[in-house]
Design a protein around this motif. Structure first.
Motif, mmCIF file in Angstrom:
data_model
loop_
_atom_site.group_PDB
_atom_site.id
_atom_site.type_symbol
_atom_site.label_atom_id
_atom_site.label_comp_id
_atom_site.label_asym_id
_atom_site.label_seq_id
_atom_site.Cartn_x
_atom_site.Cartn_y
_atom_site.Cartn_z
ATOM 1 N N ARG A 161 -5.861 1.466 -3.368
ATOM 2 C CA ARG A 161 -4.881 2.290 -4.074
ATOM 3 C C ARG A 161 -5.408 3.729 -4.248
ATOM 4 N N LEU A 162 -6.682 3.866 -4.545
ATOM 5 C CA LEU A 162 -7.282 5.196 -4.698
ATOM 6 C C LEU A 162 -7.389 5.907 -3.348
ATOM 7 N N MET A 163 -7.666 5.144 -2.296
ATOM 8 C CA MET A 163 -7.711 5.761 -0.970
ATOM 9 C C MET A 163 -6.336 6.266 -0.553
ATOM 10 N N LEU A 164 -5.309 5.512 -0.884
ATOM 11 C CA LEU A 164 -3.941 5.967 -0.603
ATOM 12 C C LEU A 164 -3.625 7.253 -1.369
ATOM 13 N N LEU B 296 0.076 7.893 -8.083
ATOM 14 C CA LEU B 296 -0.930 7.121 -8.818
ATOM 15 C C LEU B 296 -0.409 6.703 -10.189
ATOM 16 N N TYR B 297 0.407 7.567 -10.804
ATOM 17 C CA TYR B 297 0.980 7.234 -12.107
ATOM 18 C C TYR B 297 1.831 5.966 -12.004
ATOM 19 N N ARG B 298 2.655 5.900 -10.970
ATOM 20 C CA ARG B 298 3.493 4.702 -10.755
ATOM 21 C C ARG B 298 2.625 3.475 -10.490
ATOM 22 N N GLN B 299 1.583 3.650 -9.706
ATOM 23 C CA GLN B 299 0.703 2.534 -9.369
ATOM 24 C C GLN B 299 -0.013 1.984 -10.608
ATOM 25 N N LEU B 300 -0.442 2.899 -11.487
ATOM 26 C CA LEU B 300 -1.191 2.463 -12.671
ATOM 27 C C LEU B 300 -0.317 1.708 -13.658
#
Length: 393
Positions: free
Chosen positions: A285-288, A305-309
């Motif tokens: 996820r961080l690599m994306l 990243l906000y949506r992912q978290l």
């Protein structure tokens, strides 16, 4: 005639009683003790913490009664477990010197003497003894196992490989996986000297253990140095099938490969498919997020990243989100950044699935349980915050 009969009846009864009494005495009389009084004398020395005198007594008794071998072995093992290897060595050496020992007893005493030497750190003498046992008929299974331990401690990897091949695999010892690790050790020593030979050794590692992640990671690094990026991609992506917990170790190498072939879009597609298979893989996820930032800018990366978290919270993700927006909220952001940085640095990055050992650097041989390839990368999810925030003891 009848009178004589009445006279003989008491005599017969008395005779029967005497015979029965003699039989009873012969059958039930106490057996003479087979223990010499010196045994009790030796035990008394032990109780009075005079082990040297006790050893002298027991060794002297051995010359009289060779059936006490097991007692001497047990005594020597007791000394070894207490850390008194010199006394254990003395007892076992005297046992081996006795011509009355059977071949089996002598082999057992040699094994125990070898273990004494290992306990005392005299590995060269232990190696000589166990090698001697390998040449004898009826080799005890302990001999090759202990030689394997010696060669691992001395980092004699080729000899460790040869010895491991002599030990049959079982539920407790996967010798093929061990051999693969030894080939990896040899390959690491040649990374800067002979990369082609290192690759050959890694192929041997894969032959013995197709799921050896370490061999794949090493092969990927070598292929990157040789600028064979497409081959490296195939090797490193295979880590997912071998053990997806090690993907955080492979992803930075994969980024290098795709970046050098100007193919980051394919890398992005692969990462997205990877997350459909492994939802909690924070490193992917961080690599994306990194790729989104490079192509679409910081704000797009923040939104992504906000949506992912919201779906998969993690400390690393929160830290990255703060890093992306560190120019905003001048008073709050530095404080939160400091907290997440502390949490990330405080948290261990690797843990052993066998014994629970954890640390911040990767070990292929666990320092806790001395097992190979049991340590794997871990990621800090927010559910682990409570443990990380506990004060250090």
């Amino acid at each position: 005639m009848l009178g004589w009969l009445f006279f003989l009846l008491p005599v017969a009864a008395l005779s029967g009683w005497i015979m029965a009494r003699r039989h009873y005495k012969r059958r039930y009389r106490p057996q003479e003790s087979s223990f010499s009084p010196d045994y009790f004398k030796g035990l008394n020395y032990l109780l009075n913490e005079q082990p040297d005198k006790a050893i002298d007594v027991f060794i002297g008794l051995l010359e009289v009664n060779s059936e006490t071998v097991e007692t001497h072995l047990a005594l020597a093992n007791l000394f070894r477990r207490r850390g008194e290897s010199d006394r254990a060595i003395r007892i076992h050496q005297n046992l081996i010197a006795r011509p009355s020992l059977s071949a089996q007893q002598r082999r057992q005493a040699l094994v125990e003497l070898g273990l004494d030497y290992m306990s005392a750190g005299v590995l060269d003498r232990a190696e000589v003894l166990f090698l001697e046992l390998l040449q004898q008929p009826g080799t005890p299974p302990e001999a090759p196992k202990q030689l394997l331990r010696i060669y691992q401690q001395e980092k004699k990897w080729q000899q460790a490989i040869d010895m491991a091949k002599q030990i049959p695999a079982n539920n407790k010892t996967n010798t093929r996986a061990l051999i693969a690790q030894f080939y990896c050790e040899l390959a690491e020593s040649l990374l800067e000297k002979d990369q082609h030979q290192a690759l050959n050794l890694l192929r041997s590692a894969h032959h013995y253990d197709a799921d050896c992640v370490r061999a794949s990671l090493l092969e990927g690094r070598i292929l990157i140095k040789m600028r064979q990026y497409r081959k490296a991609v195939r090797v490193l992506q295979h880590v997912e099938k071998q053990n997806h917990y090690f993907l955080p170790e492979a992803l930075p190498l994969l980024y290098t490969c795709f970046d050098n072939t100007n193919n980051l879009d394919d890398f992005k597609d692969w990462l997205e498919s990877l997350l459909t298979r492994h939802h909690h893989l924070t490193s992917a996820r961080l690599m994306l997020t990194r790729l989104v930032e490079q192509k679409q800018g910081t704000e797009a990366a923040q939104r992504f990243l906000y949506r992912q978290l919201h779906q998969h919270p993690s400390v690393e993700g929160l830290h990255q989100l703060i890093m992306l927006g560190e120019d905003n909220h001048q008073a709050l952001i530095p404080l939160i950044k400091e907290v997440t940085t502390t949490l990330i640095h405080k948290g261990d990055r690797y843990t052993c699935k066998n014994c629970g050992f954890s640390g911040r650097t990767m070990h292929w041989l666990c320092p806790g349980c001395s097992q190979w390839a049991t340590i794997r990368p871990i990621e800090i999810h927010l559910s682990a915050l409570e443990k990380l925030l506990e004060p250090s003891r």
